[in-house]
Design an enzyme around this catalytic site. Structure first.
Site, mmCIF file in Angstrom:
data_model
loop_
_atom_site.group_PDB
_atom_site.id
_atom_site.type_symbol
_atom_site.label_atom_id
_atom_site.label_comp_id
_atom_site.label_asym_id
_atom_site.label_seq_id
_atom_site.Cartn_x
_atom_site.Cartn_y
_atom_site.Cartn_z
ATOM 1 N N ASN A 11 -19.247 41.511 46.065
ATOM 2 C CA ASN A 11 -20.484 41.766 46.818
ATOM 3 C C ASN A 11 -20.725 43.244 47.060
ATOM 4 O O ASN A 11 -21.780 43.640 47.512
ATOM 5 C CB ASN A 11 -20.473 41.006 48.147
ATOM 6 N N GLY A 13 -19.107 47.649 46.172
ATOM 7 C CA GLY A 13 -18.134 48.566 45.579
ATOM 8 C C GLY A 13 -17.815 48.268 44.118
ATOM 9 O O GLY A 13 -18.706 47.945 43.318
ATOM 10 N N ILE A 14 -16.545 48.376 43.793
ATOM 11 C CA ILE A 14 -16.098 48.202 42.407
ATOM 12 C C ILE A 14 -16.409 46.781 41.912
ATOM 13 O O ILE A 14 -16.869 46.587 40.785
ATOM 14 C CB ILE A 14 -14.579 48.503 42.312
ATOM 15 N N ARG A 34 -17.493 37.497 51.985
ATOM 16 C CA ARG A 34 -16.976 36.926 53.235
ATOM 17 C C ARG A 34 -18.013 36.829 54.336
ATOM 18 O O ARG A 34 -17.935 35.983 55.198
ATOM 19 C CB ARG A 34 -15.769 37.733 53.726
ATOM 20 N N ASP A 48 -12.371 33.486 51.601
ATOM 21 C CA ASP A 48 -11.341 34.441 52.021
ATOM 22 C C ASP A 48 -10.123 34.151 51.161
ATOM 23 O O ASP A 48 -9.602 33.021 51.183
ATOM 24 C CB ASP A 48 -11.035 34.220 53.514
ATOM 25 N N GLY A 77 -9.550 43.483 47.738
ATOM 26 C CA GLY A 77 -8.331 44.115 48.230
ATOM 27 C C GLY A 77 -8.590 44.867 49.517
ATOM 28 O O GLY A 77 -9.739 45.171 49.856
ATOM 29 N N TYR A 140 0.214 49.139 50.776
ATOM 30 C CA TYR A 140 -0.814 49.051 49.724
ATOM 31 C C TYR A 140 -0.189 49.292 48.349
ATOM 32 O O TYR A 140 -0.422 48.534 47.396
ATOM 33 C CB TYR A 140 -1.889 50.092 50.033
ATOM 34 N N LYS A 144 0.079 46.754 45.118
ATOM 35 C CA LYS A 144 -0.562 47.075 43.837
ATOM 36 C C LYS A 144 0.463 47.161 42.712
ATOM 37 O O LYS A 144 0.171 46.825 41.565
ATOM 38 C CB LYS A 144 -1.361 48.370 43.965
ATOM 39 N N ILE A 173 -12.130 56.342 43.390
ATOM 40 C CA ILE A 173 -13.469 55.910 42.987
ATOM 41 C C ILE A 173 -14.362 55.971 44.219
ATOM 42 O O ILE A 173 -13.945 55.573 45.315
ATOM 43 C CB ILE A 173 -13.432 54.456 42.425
#
Ligand code: NAI
Length: 234
Positions: A11, A13-14, A34, A48, A77, A140, A144, A173
Site C-alpha cells: 500500500n 513505499g517500496i 493494515r 497483519d 517489514g 532488524y 534480514k 531507498i
C-alpha cells in the site's frame, strides 16, 4: 503476463512501487494493507503478517478474486532501532516476528498452490544491513540476514517444482522509513554510496520485475543487492 501476484505491504513505499510495476506488466496484483484504504487500481486485502489466520483469509480472498498466488513478494517489514544495551526483548522478538517469521508464514501458505501448479516465484525483501550489519539495528539486521538462509533453504527444497526463491537487498531507498532520518545522516549515507544518491522505490521495483519475469527463469537462491554499491555485492 497476467499472473496472480501478492505483494505484502503493497500500500505504500517500496511495496507499492513493486505492485505498480507488476500491474503495468499486465499481472493481477493484490496488496496487503493494515489500515486506511488500499491504493487505487490494486486489489487490497487486509492482513497483519504476524497472524497466521489473517494470512490464510487474505490468501483465500486473493484466490477467489484472481486465482492461486503465482508470485509472492514478501515486502512488509518493520524496524525498531535501539542499541543492544537498551533494546527490550520485545523490540527484538517483534521485529523478528514480522520480518522473518512473517515471511515464513507467507511462503508456507503460498507454496501450497505453487507446488500444485509446479511453478512459482517468491521474492523476499531483505536489506543491505542484513549482510553488512548496522549499529543500533541488531534486531532488524538479524531478521534480514535470516531471510537469506531461509530463502536459500527454500530454493533447494522447491527447485524441483520450478519454484524460484530469491532475496532482494535494498540499500537506502527514499520512503517513509528513511524520511525519518536527519538531513545530516542522509548526507553521510549519500557519501558512502558509490553511485552518490539515495535509491528510489522504482530501482527496487524494476529488479523485482526482472526476477519474477523471464529474466529470472534460471535464478534461485540469489541475493540481489540494489544499493548503489553500498554493500559491494554482498
Ligand atoms: P514502509 O514503512 O513505507 O512500508 C512497510 C510496509 O510494511 C507498510 O505497508 C506496512 O503496513 C507493512 N507492514 C509492516 N508490518 C506489517 C505487518 N505486521 N503486517 C502487514 N504489513 C506490515 O517501508 P519501506 O521503506 O517501503 O520498506 C519496505 C521493505 O523494504 C521493508 O521490508 C524494509 O525493511 C525494506 N527495506 C527498506 C529500505 C529503505 O531504505 N526504505 C532499505 C532496505 C530494506
Amino acid at each position: 503476463m497476467s499472473r496472480s501476484v501478492l505483494v505484502t505491504g503493497g500500500n505504500r513505499g517500496i511495496g507499492l512501487a513493486i505492485a505498480r510495476e507488476l500491474a503495468e506488466g499486465g499481472d493481477n496484483v493484490a496488496v496487503t494493507y493494515r489500515s486506511g484504504e488500499p491504493p487505487e487500481g490494486l486489489f487490497g486485502v487486509r492482513c497483519d503478517i504476524t497472524d497466521t489466520a489473517q494470512i490464510d483469509t487474505a490468501f483465500k480472498e486473493v484466490e477467489e478474486a484472481q486465482g492461486p498466488v503465482e508470485v509472492l513478494v514478501a515486502n512488509a517489514g518493520v524496524n525498531k532501532d535501539q542499541l543492544l544495551a537498551l533494546m527490550s526483548e520485545d523490540d527484538f522478538t517483534s521485529v523478528l516476528d514480522t520480518n522473518l517469521t512473517g515471511s515464513f508464514r507467507l511462503a508456507k501458505r503460498a507454496v501450497r498452490g505453487m507446488m500444485r501448479k509446479r511453478s512459482g516465484r517468491i521474492v523476499l525483501i531483505s536489506s543491505v544491513v542484513g549482510l553488512l550489519g548496522s549499529g543500533g539495528q541488531a534486531n532488524y539486521a538479524a531478521s534480514k540476514a535470516g531471510l537469506v538462509g531461509f530463502a536459500r533453504s527454500l530454493a533447494r527444497e522447491l527447485g524441483s517444482r520450478n519454484i524460484t526463491v530469491n532475496v532482494v537487498a535494498p540499500g537506502f531507498i527514499q520512503t517513509d522509513m528513511t524520511d525519518a532520518l536527519s538531513e545530516e545522516r542522509r548526507d553521510e549515507i549519500k557519501k558512502s554510496v558509490p553511485l552518490g544518491r539515495i535509491g528510489e522505490t522504482a530501482d527496487i521495483a524494476r529488479t523485482v520485475g526482472f526476477l519474477t519475469g523471464p529474466g529470472g527463469d534460471y535464478i534461485t537462491g540469489a541475493v540481489i543487492p540494489v544499493d548503489g554499491g553500498l554493500g559491494m555485492g554482498h
